[in-house]
Design a protein around this motif. Structure first.
Motif, short mmCIF file in Angstrom:
data_model
loop_
_atom_site.label_atom_id
_atom_site.label_comp_id
_atom_site.label_asym_id
_atom_site.label_seq_id
_atom_site.Cartn_x
_atom_site.Cartn_y
_atom_site.Cartn_z
N GLU A 58 -24.50 -51.70 -15.78
CA GLU A 58 -23.23 -51.38 -14.78
C GLU A 58 -22.69 -49.99 -15.28
O GLU A 58 -22.11 -49.44 -14.42
N SER A 59 -22.54 -49.67 -16.48
CA SER A 59 -21.98 -48.31 -16.87
C SER A 59 -22.78 -47.30 -16.43
O SER A 59 -22.07 -46.11 -15.66
N SER A 60 -24.19 -47.39 -16.36
CA SER A 60 -24.93 -46.28 -15.70
C SER A 60 -24.56 -46.19 -14.24
O SER A 60 -24.53 -45.11 -13.73
N ARG A 108 -21.95 -46.93 -12.49
CA ARG A 108 -20.73 -46.53 -12.37
C ARG A 108 -20.70 -44.94 -12.54
O ARG A 108 -20.02 -44.19 -11.82
N TYR A 109 -21.25 -44.64 -13.56
CA TYR A 109 -21.46 -43.00 -13.93
C TYR A 109 -22.16 -42.42 -12.79
O TYR A 109 -21.92 -41.24 -12.23
N SER A 110 -23.59 -43.05 -12.38
CA SER A 110 -24.31 -42.30 -11.06
C SER A 110 -23.30 -42.28 -10.07
O SER A 110 -23.29 -41.24 -9.26
N ARG A 111 -22.51 -43.16 -9.64
CA ARG A 111 -21.87 -43.22 -8.46
C ARG A 111 -20.59 -42.28 -8.64
O ARG A 111 -20.43 -41.42 -7.61
N GLY A 112 -20.16 -42.07 -9.54
CA GLY A 112 -19.39 -41.03 -9.93
C GLY A 112 -19.59 -39.53 -9.60
O GLY A 112 -19.25 -38.66 -9.08
N LEU A 113 -21.01 -39.37 -10.19
CA LEU A 113 -21.70 -38.19 -10.27
C LEU A 113 -21.86 -38.05 -8.56
O LEU A 113 -21.76 -36.82 -7.95
N LEU A 114 -22.44 -38.79 -8.13
CA LEU A 114 -22.65 -38.81 -6.41
C LEU A 114 -21.38 -38.58 -5.66
O LEU A 114 -21.52 -37.56 -4.83
#
Length: 163
Positions: free
Chosen positions: A123-125, A127-133
């Motif tokens: 889930e953390s990964s 969220r991080y990926s969504r933030g980058l996108l």
């Protein structure tokens, strides 16, 4: 009757061994999730599927045997548990059933904890990926020399009335 009880204990031992292997595999998966090696994670998922298939086969067999024991000991199916079965068998077999059941419960709790940790990592990964996108999507210009985004001139769209 003794054969049924022996088969139940054999299946319990096999399931316990599979859960031990699954817990170790889940710990290894934690390391893969941390390292982010997608190819290894995908391969690990295939191994998970194999373990789950083996467990399903054992559970089906255990369910069948417990149904037979339920009828033999005249315990209603909805009330049948291994611990209730242990109340109606010899003390040595009851002790074995209780020990295996306790070990099984502990392994399930351990695996649940490891899986929870792995879920949190995933889930953390995400969220991080969504933030980058989101960050990349909202960028409206190219980088300047100082690393900041250079705003692009807004584009005027012209729509032809003939189109």
């Amino acid at each position: 009757m003794d054969k049924l009880l022996a088969d139940v204990l054999r299946i319990l031992r096999e399931e316990i061994e599979l859960y031990r292997n699954l817990a170790e595999h889940a710990r290894q998966k934690t390391a893969l999730l941390v390292s982010g090696r997608v190819d290894a994670i995908l391969e690990s998922n295939k191994t998970d599927e194999t373990y789950n298939l083996k467990l399903r086969i054992l559970e089906d067999e255990l369910s069948r045997l417990c149904g037979e024991l339920s009828r033999a000991f005249e315990i209603p199916c909805e009330e049948f548990t291994l611990l209730r079965l242990a109340d109606g068998v010899s003390q040595s077999i009851a002790a074995e059933i209780k020990a295996q059941t306790n070990l099984f419960k502990n392994l399930i709790a351990e695996l649940k904890s490891i899986n929870h940790r792995n879920t949190m990592l995933i889930e953390s990964s995400v969220r991080y990926s969504r933030g980058l996108l989101d960050f990349l999507y909202s960028a409206s210009g190219s980088y300047q020399q100082n690393g900041m985004f250079r705003p692009m001139a807004s584009l005027q769209t012209t729509v032809s009335r003939r189109a």
